[in-house]
Design an enzyme around this catalytic site. Structure first.
Site, PDB file in Angstrom:
ATOM      1  N   GLU A   1      11.402   7.140   2.802  1.00  0.00           N
ATOM      2  CA  GLU A   1      12.072   5.896   2.411  1.00  0.00           C
ATOM      3  C   GLU A   1      13.532   5.853   2.863  1.00  0.00           C
ATOM      4  O   GLU A   1      14.029   4.816   3.303  1.00  0.00           O
ATOM      5  CB  GLU A   1      11.985   5.711   0.890  1.00  0.00           C
TER       6      GLU A   1
ATOM      7  N   HIS B   1       4.444   4.525 -11.427  1.00  0.00           N
ATOM      8  CA  HIS B   1       3.906   3.385 -10.667  1.00  0.00           C
ATOM      9  C   HIS B   1       4.054   2.100 -11.474  1.00  0.00           C
ATOM     10  O   HIS B   1       3.322   1.151 -11.266  1.00  0.00           O
ATOM     11  CB  HIS B   1       2.424   3.593 -10.343  1.00  0.00           C
TER      12      HIS B   1
END
Ligand SMILES: Cc1ncc(C[n+]2csc(CCOP(=O)(O)OP(=O)(O)O)c2C)c(N)n1
Length: 668
Positions: free
Chosen positions: A407, A474
């Site tokens: 990322e 998540h």
């Protein structure tokens, strides 16, 4: 030290000398000024000049370089006006950062230099982005990024080199191995024999050279540049050198054995080259003395100009205005919808929230040929939530890019693309994973416009939120982390129409925009979505329902909670405001919502402490106190990580406390 002149003329060799001498003499002067208290801090590159100077000369003037704190030779090598550089160091407004940045922490598009942030490693991936732009345009160019030996231990080093290798990007990575980090010697920094050995691990070529030999550096980088362009590949160059002074002047050199200084003093890059030039009859002692005299008076003259710089008077309006790049109004070319009911079509087709996002992205790709999409599994697979499914067939693999799992490097790459005039959208697979790209967002993307006027034309899509039993990593609502960062914009649609319009607006906006998309809304919410290309204005809230009893100010999933609640409680008249943008906030709309009922409930899925509800409550207390009939209340999720078990998750969620809080507020 062997100097190999190859086919360089005497004139060129003399010019190299002048270029090598300049940063040395500037530094010597700076050390005097430092002792006189005229500058505040200095990171010395004395002993390492051959690397910057040789590299700068080997690159074309319009190829981007990402230097660090000891690379004065890059700045002088790009022929920057010295007086402006001095004003930069003095913190004058006429410097390169309007007094906002110190030392070498700035860049300039004019000179194709992207200066560092303090964190060192993030520089490297920006070079990937620039090289990607060169590659996409099939330009015969390469980018160049620097790291120290210490910086190679950062994850950013790994991510940037790996991405450059996997994407076949023409980037030259230079490691300046000067023996020490701040005080940490290399044997406490890495275990491989040579840092260049790491190149093989990334599947790229690498070479180790004498960094104190200007001709070796120049010749190597020139050849490596040609290799990178011809083969469309990155290359790692380890330049062996030594830092002849402390990390910065105040920190001293006690930890460095004396013998090392003696050994490296004999390999001084300026003196060795000077001796060789004299030995080869290219320059004489007299001509060298003349060059030194000329350089000295050049520096003195430029310094005098810098000393005459005006004293900086802070201008708060200018400070605030420079945080964001100006947004060109699209109103004449792009339809603006405040809400779908204003659409030109009387009955726009119903679409799911997920399809609103998809359509916004699809039309943005059609509108902007310079828009690049990047993310894990977004190409053939279509992304974890299938938003980009089918895009690859229409827009091709160059514009719809699967990324390695990194990322930080991809956010850095996005910034590099922006330097070269591209737009990009990065999909975080889950908003939770933004933590590993956090530094680039918070410190590079958000601050770069304020620091030196460069915009970061990047959208980061953030699939967010809970409600489906996906557990602590998540499901998080992490928008508040970004709302606290000047320079970012944060949008958070709740309807299909806004999902499309806000995404289009985010892509059109030249600033970094975090686009939060609640996963639980993807396929559970539908609504009318005009088919044309339109924007939902960033910074404008939407009144979902008028009401008299209480006002619920909310966003995202909270909007649907509030609508459901109102439906199930027809006895209560509820004003519902959907914020839509969290940074910048629509304070006018907030004020209106307060005035409507005098009783305000701030509702969000994010946890309570430090959530945006607290910020808005404070603002209401400061600006709308006279309109309140009750204390402002907040309904937020529990201050715990978000749990997996569905009953626990339900208990965690703000929604489970909504009824109680609404009743408390009504009864107040
Ligand atoms: C992420 C981060 N951690 C720590 C520091 C503090 N710091 C500044 S320079 C430096 C040493 C860097 O060493 P190296 O990469 O070898 O470069 P050099 O200074 O030797 O040129 C450290 C630890 C920092 N700037 N950024």
């Amino acid at each position: 030290m062997q100097f190999n002149r190859r086919n360089l003329t005497n004139e060129e060799l003399s010019d190299f000398y002048k270029k090598l001498l300049l940063p040395r003499m500037i530094e010597e002067k700076m050390l005097v000024l430092l002792r006189q208290g005229k500058i505040s801090k200095w990171f010395s590159g004395i002993g390492q000049e051959a690397i910057s100077v040789g590299a700068a000369m080997a690159m074309q003037q319009d190829e981007w370089i990402m230097p660090l704190h000891r690379n004065l030779g890059i700045f002088t090598g790009r022929n920057m006006p010295l007086s402006k550089l001095f004003m930069q160091w003095q913190g004058n407004k006429e410097g390169y950062s309007k007094g906002r940045e110190r030392s070498f922490h700035f860049g300039t598009k004019e000179h194709h230099i992207c200066g560092m942030i303090s964190h060192l490693g993030p520089q490297l991936a920006i070079a990937d982005g620039v090289a990607l732009a060169y590659k996409l345009r099939k330009e015969q160019k390469a980018s160049l990024a620097f790291t120290g030996d210490g910086g190679t231990s950062e994850g950013d080093f790994h991510e940037a080199l790996n991405t450059a290798a996997v994407w076949d990007l023409p980037v030259i990575f230079i490691i300046e191995n000067n023996g020490y980090g701040l005080s940490t010697p290399v044997n406490e920094q890495y275990r491989c024999k040579n840092l260049v050995d790491k190149a093989a691990g990334y599947g790229m070529e690498g070479v180790q050279i004498d960094g104190n030999n200007i001709l070796a550096v120049y010749d190597t980088i020139k050849g490596v540049r040609e290799y990178c362009i011809k083969n469309q590949k990155p290359y790692l160059v380890e330049c062996m050198t030594f830092r002849m002074r402390g990390h910065e002047e105040a920190s001293g050199t006690k930890y460095v054995p004396k013998e090392l200084f003696e050994e490296w003093e004999k390999k001084d890059p300026v003196k060795k080259y000077e001796q060789w030039l004299i030995g080869e009859n290219i320059l004489t002692q007299t001509s060298i003395d003349t060059i030194k005299e000329e350089t000295k008076s050049y520096i003195e003259n430029e310094l005098n100009t810098a000393y005459n710089a005006k004293h900086l008077i802070p201008d708060t309006t200018e400070e605030i205005n420079d945080v964001y790049a100006p947004v060109v109004s699209h109103e004449s070319t792009v339809t603006q919808y405040n809400s779908p009911s204003h659409a030109s079509q009387l009955t726009p087709p119903e679409k799911r929230f997920v399809d609103g996002i998809k359509e916004g992205l699809h039309q943005s790709m059609q509108k902007h040929p310079n828009l690049i999409l990047m993310g894990q599994d977004i190409a053939e697979y279509g992304g974890a939530f299938k938003i980009t499914e089918g895009f690859i067939n229409e827009f091709g693999k160059e514009r719809v890019r699967n990324t390695p799992l990194c990322e930080s490097a991809i956010v850095g790459t996005a910034l590099g693309l922006s330097l070269e005039g591209y737009k990009s959208m990065m999909e975080m697979q889950f908003a939770d994973f933004v933590t590993v790209g956090f530094n680039q967002i918070i410190n590079n993307l958000a601050k770069i416009h304020y620091r030196w006027g460069q915009h970061a034309d990047v959208v980061i899509r953030m699939p967010t939120g809970g409600g489906v039993g996906a557990g602590p990593f998540h499901s998080q609502s992490n928008e508040a982390w970004f709302i606290h960062t000047p320079g970012l914009k944060v949008v958070y649609p709740s309807t299909s129409a806004d999902a499309k319009g806000l995404l289009i607006a985010a892509v059109n906006d030249p600033n970094p925009v975090l686009y939060f998309e609640h996963k639980a809304l993807y396929r559970s919410v539908s609504g009318p979505v005009p088919e044309e290309y339109y924007e939902t204005a960033i910074g404008k809230a939407n009144i979902i329902a008028e009401g008299d009893d209480i006002s619920i100010i909310t966003y995202g999933a909270g909007v649907h909670w509030a609508i459901d609640y109102a439906k199930n409680h027809p006895e209560t008249s509820i004003y519902i405001l959907d914020l839509r943008t969290l940074l910048p906030l629509d304070y006018e709309a907030v004020k209106k919502a307060v005035s409507a009922t005098g009783k305000v409930l701030l509702l969000h899925e994010d946890t309570l402490i430090g959530g945006i509800g607290g910020e808005i409550a404070a603002w209401i207390a400061e600006h709308c106190f006279d309109k309140l009939d009750a204390p402002v209340m907040r309904c937020a999720s529990l201050d715990t990580p978000i749990p997996f078990n569905l009953d626990l998750e339900k208990n965690f969620m703000a929604y489970s406390r909504l009824d109680k809080l609404v009743k408390t507020l009504i009864d107040y």
